[in-house]
Motif scaffolding. Structure first.
Motif, PDB file in Angstrom:
ATOM      1  N   ARG A  14      98.960 -16.239  95.436  1.00 16.37           N
ATOM      2  CA  ARG A  14      98.665 -15.661  96.749  1.00 16.37           C
ATOM      3  C   ARG A  14      99.102 -14.194  96.807  1.00 16.37           C
ATOM      4  O   ARG A  14      98.368 -13.340  97.297  1.00 16.37           O
ATOM      5  CB  ARG A  14      99.416 -16.447  97.826  1.00 16.37           C
ATOM      6  CG  ARG A  14      98.550 -17.106  98.822  1.00 16.37           C
ATOM      7  CD  ARG A  14      99.412 -17.781  99.897  1.00 16.37           C
ATOM      8  NE  ARG A  14      99.270 -19.216  99.754  1.00 16.37           N
ATOM      9  CZ  ARG A  14     100.207 -20.036  99.331  1.00 16.37           C
ATOM     10  NH1 ARG A  14     101.414 -19.616  99.044  1.00 16.37           N
ATOM     11  NH2 ARG A  14      99.962 -21.313  99.219  1.00 16.37           N
ATOM     12  N   ARG A  15     100.312 -13.926  96.299  1.00 19.97           N
ATOM     13  CA  ARG A  15     100.820 -12.544  96.298  1.00 19.97           C
ATOM     14  C   ARG A  15      99.962 -11.640  95.413  1.00 19.97           C
ATOM     15  O   ARG A  15      99.650 -10.509  95.771  1.00 19.97           O
ATOM     16  CB  ARG A  15     102.279 -12.511  95.859  1.00 19.97           C
ATOM     17  CG  ARG A  15     103.247 -12.986  96.941  1.00 19.97           C
ATOM     18  CD  ARG A  15     104.699 -12.649  96.622  1.00 19.97           C
ATOM     19  NE  ARG A  15     105.147 -13.116  95.323  1.00 19.97           N
ATOM     20  CZ  ARG A  15     105.640 -14.318  95.069  1.00 19.97           C
ATOM     21  NH1 ARG A  15     105.752 -15.189  96.049  1.00 19.97           N
ATOM     22  NH2 ARG A  15     106.021 -14.661  93.855  1.00 19.97           N
ATOM     23  N   ALA A  16      99.572 -12.152  94.245  1.00 21.89           N
ATOM     24  CA  ALA A  16      98.737 -11.359  93.329  1.00 21.89           C
ATOM     25  C   ALA A  16      97.365 -11.090  93.942  1.00 21.89           C
ATOM     26  O   ALA A  16      96.839  -9.968  93.842  1.00 21.89           O
ATOM     27  CB  ALA A  16      98.594 -12.082  91.992  1.00 21.89           C
ATOM     28  N   LEU A  17      96.786 -12.078  94.583  1.00 24.26           N
ATOM     29  CA  LEU A  17      95.495 -11.906  95.243  1.00 24.26           C
ATOM     30  C   LEU A  17      95.597 -10.858  96.343  1.00 24.26           C
ATOM     31  O   LEU A  17      94.765  -9.955  96.440  1.00 24.26           O
ATOM     32  CB  LEU A  17      95.016 -13.242  95.818  1.00 24.26           C
ATOM     33  CG  LEU A  17      93.764 -13.185  96.676  1.00 24.26           C
ATOM     34  CD1 LEU A  17      92.563 -12.743  95.846  1.00 24.26           C
ATOM     35  CD2 LEU A  17      93.510 -14.543  97.308  1.00 24.26           C
ATOM     36  N   GLY A  18      96.617 -10.970  97.179  1.00 19.05           N
ATOM     37  CA  GLY A  18      96.814  -9.990  98.248  1.00 19.05           C
ATOM     38  C   GLY A  18      96.990  -8.580  97.705  1.00 19.05           C
ATOM     39  O   GLY A  18      96.449  -7.617  98.259  1.00 19.05           O
ATOM     40  N   ALA A  19      97.710  -8.468  96.603  1.00 19.11           N
ATOM     41  CA  ALA A  19      97.922  -7.159  95.986  1.00 19.11           C
ATOM     42  C   ALA A  19      96.608  -6.594  95.442  1.00 19.11           C
ATOM     43  O   ALA A  19      96.359  -5.382  95.544  1.00 19.11           O
ATOM     44  CB  ALA A  19      98.955  -7.257  94.870  1.00 19.11           C
ATOM     45  N   ARG A  20      95.755  -7.456  94.880  1.00 16.75           N
ATOM     46  CA  ARG A  20      94.464  -6.984  94.371  1.00 16.75           C
ATOM     47  C   ARG A  20      93.577  -6.498  95.508  1.00 16.75           C
ATOM     48  O   ARG A  20      92.925  -5.456  95.397  1.00 16.75           O
ATOM     49  CB  ARG A  20      93.762  -8.088  93.576  1.00 16.75           C
ATOM     50  CG  ARG A  20      94.332  -8.289  92.192  1.00 16.75           C
ATOM     51  CD  ARG A  20      93.455  -9.180  91.330  1.00 16.75           C
ATOM     52  NE  ARG A  20      93.334 -10.540  91.828  1.00 16.75           N
ATOM     53  CZ  ARG A  20      94.222 -11.504  91.598  1.00 16.75           C
ATOM     54  NH1 ARG A  20      95.311 -11.256  90.887  1.00 16.75           N
ATOM     55  NH2 ARG A  20      94.028 -12.712  92.066  1.00 16.75           N
ATOM     56  N   VAL A  21      93.548  -7.234  96.607  1.00 12.20           N
ATOM     57  CA  VAL A  21      92.744  -6.815  97.760  1.00 12.20           C
ATOM     58  C   VAL A  21      93.262  -5.473  98.282  1.00 12.20           C
ATOM     59  O   VAL A  21      92.480  -4.541  98.505  1.00 12.20           O
ATOM     60  CB  VAL A  21      92.769  -7.882  98.882  1.00 12.20           C
ATOM     61  CG1 VAL A  21      92.125  -7.347 100.152  1.00 12.20           C
ATOM     62  CG2 VAL A  21      92.076  -9.155  98.417  1.00 12.20           C
ATOM     63  N   ARG A  22      94.560  -5.361  98.437  1.00 15.76           N
ATOM     64  CA  ARG A  22      95.156  -4.122  98.952  1.00 15.76           C
ATOM     65  C   ARG A  22      94.885  -2.945  98.016  1.00 15.76           C
ATOM     66  O   ARG A  22      94.516  -1.850  98.461  1.00 15.76           O
ATOM     67  CB  ARG A  22      96.655  -4.294  99.147  1.00 15.76           C
ATOM     68  CG  ARG A  22      97.330  -3.082  99.753  1.00 15.76           C
ATOM     69  CD  ARG A  22      98.816  -3.369 100.035  1.00 15.76           C
ATOM     70  NE  ARG A  22      99.396  -2.309 100.809  1.00 15.76           N
ATOM     71  CZ  ARG A  22      99.949  -1.205 100.282  1.00 15.76           C
ATOM     72  NH1 ARG A  22      99.987  -1.047  98.971  1.00 15.76           N
ATOM     73  NH2 ARG A  22     100.463  -0.279 101.058  1.00 15.76           N
ATOM     74  N   ALA A  23      95.032  -3.156  96.716  1.00 13.20           N
ATOM     75  CA  ALA A  23      94.803  -2.081  95.745  1.00 13.20           C
ATOM     76  C   ALA A  23      93.357  -1.590  95.795  1.00 13.20           C
ATOM     77  O   ALA A  23      93.110  -0.374  95.771  1.00 13.20           O
ATOM     78  CB  ALA A  23      95.157  -2.557  94.336  1.00 13.20           C
ATOM     79  N   ARG A  24      92.411  -2.527  95.872  1.00 13.46           N
ATOM     80  CA  ARG A  24      90.994  -2.124  95.952  1.00 13.46           C
ATOM     81  C   ARG A  24      90.715  -1.386  97.255  1.00 13.46           C
ATOM     82  O   ARG A  24      89.978  -0.405  97.271  1.00 13.46           O
ATOM     83  CB  ARG A  24      90.090  -3.345  95.831  1.00 13.46           C
ATOM     84  CG  ARG A  24      90.123  -4.015  94.475  1.00 13.46           C
ATOM     85  CD  ARG A  24      89.651  -3.108  93.374  1.00 13.46           C
ATOM     86  NE  ARG A  24      88.271  -2.720  93.593  1.00 13.46           N
ATOM     87  CZ  ARG A  24      87.462  -2.249  92.661  1.00 13.46           C
ATOM     88  NH1 ARG A  24      87.884  -2.126  91.434  1.00 13.46           N
ATOM     89  NH2 ARG A  24      86.228  -1.909  92.956  1.00 13.46           N
ATOM     90  N   ARG A  25      91.311  -1.853  98.342  1.00 11.30           N
ATOM     91  CA  ARG A  25      91.118  -1.199  99.637  1.00 11.30           C
ATOM     92  C   ARG A  25      91.646   0.224  99.596  1.00 11.30           C
ATOM     93  O   ARG A  25      90.966   1.167 100.016  1.00 11.30           O
ATOM     94  CB  ARG A  25      91.816  -2.005 100.741  1.00 11.30           C
ATOM     95  CG  ARG A  25      91.771  -1.333 102.103  1.00 11.30           C
ATOM     96  CD  ARG A  25      92.431  -2.181 103.161  1.00 11.30           C
ATOM     97  NE  ARG A  25      93.848  -2.411 102.969  1.00 11.30           N
ATOM     98  CZ  ARG A  25      94.805  -1.522 103.252  1.00 11.30           C
ATOM     99  NH1 ARG A  25      94.518  -0.327 103.710  1.00 11.30           N
ATOM    100  NH2 ARG A  25      96.081  -1.848 103.069  1.00 11.30           N
ATOM    101  N   LEU A  26      92.857   0.397  99.075  1.00 13.57           N
ATOM    102  CA  LEU A  26      93.454   1.728  99.009  1.00 13.57           C
ATOM    103  C   LEU A  26      92.704   2.630  98.028  1.00 13.57           C
ATOM    104  O   LEU A  26      92.560   3.827  98.284  1.00 13.57           O
ATOM    105  CB  LEU A  26      94.927   1.625  98.628  1.00 13.57           C
ATOM    106  CG  LEU A  26      95.825   0.953  99.669  1.00 13.57           C
ATOM    107  CD1 LEU A  26      97.239   0.806  99.135  1.00 13.57           C
ATOM    108  CD2 LEU A  26      95.797   1.712 100.986  1.00 13.57           C
ATOM    109  N   HIS A  27      92.220   2.066  96.932  1.00 11.86           N
ATOM    110  CA  HIS A  27      91.442   2.831  95.956  1.00 11.86           C
ATOM    111  C   HIS A  27      90.190   3.429  96.615  1.00 11.86           C
ATOM    112  O   HIS A  27      89.753   4.518  96.248  1.00 11.86           O
ATOM    113  CB  HIS A  27      91.062   1.944  94.774  1.00 11.86           C
ATOM    114  CG  HIS A  27      90.245   2.639  93.740  1.00 11.86           C
ATOM    115  ND1 HIS A  27      90.782   3.558  92.861  1.00 11.86           N
ATOM    116  CD2 HIS A  27      88.923   2.554  93.451  1.00 11.86           C
ATOM    117  CE1 HIS A  27      89.822   4.019  92.077  1.00 11.86           C
ATOM    118  NE2 HIS A  27      88.693   3.416  92.409  1.00 11.86           N
TER     119      HIS A  27
END
Length: 80
Positions: A14-27
């Motif tokens: 769950r944490r890794a998924l959330g981090a991937r979503v956040r990273a793509r959003r910020l990118h």
């Protein structure tokens, strides 16, 4: 309702998924509000996904992937 997770693996995922979503959003220089609006989900839902506070629905992940213009598998697959 969260699934039982005695080993902690779901929480880690769950944490890794959330981090991937956040990273793509910020990118893509998007705010949570902008991405949520484009994806057609509530900002609070996106906030809970990024914060690993719930088990996201597949439809929400699919909408986020489309809004980010990436394959759904990219959100679901851990980087090697």
């Amino acid at each position: 309702m969260r699934a039982q997770d005695p080993t902690g693996q779901l929480d880690t995922y769950r944490r890794a998924l959330g981090a991937r979503v956040r990273a793509r959003r910020l990118h893509q220089n998007l705010t949570q509000e902008a991405l949520a609006d484009t994806a057609g989900i509530d900002r609070s839902t996106l906030q809970r996904i990024e914060g690993a506070l719930n088990d996201p629905r597949l439809t929400h992940l699919w909408r986020l992937a489309r809004a980010l213009d990436i394959p759904l598998a990219e959100l679901l697959t851990e980087a090697e």
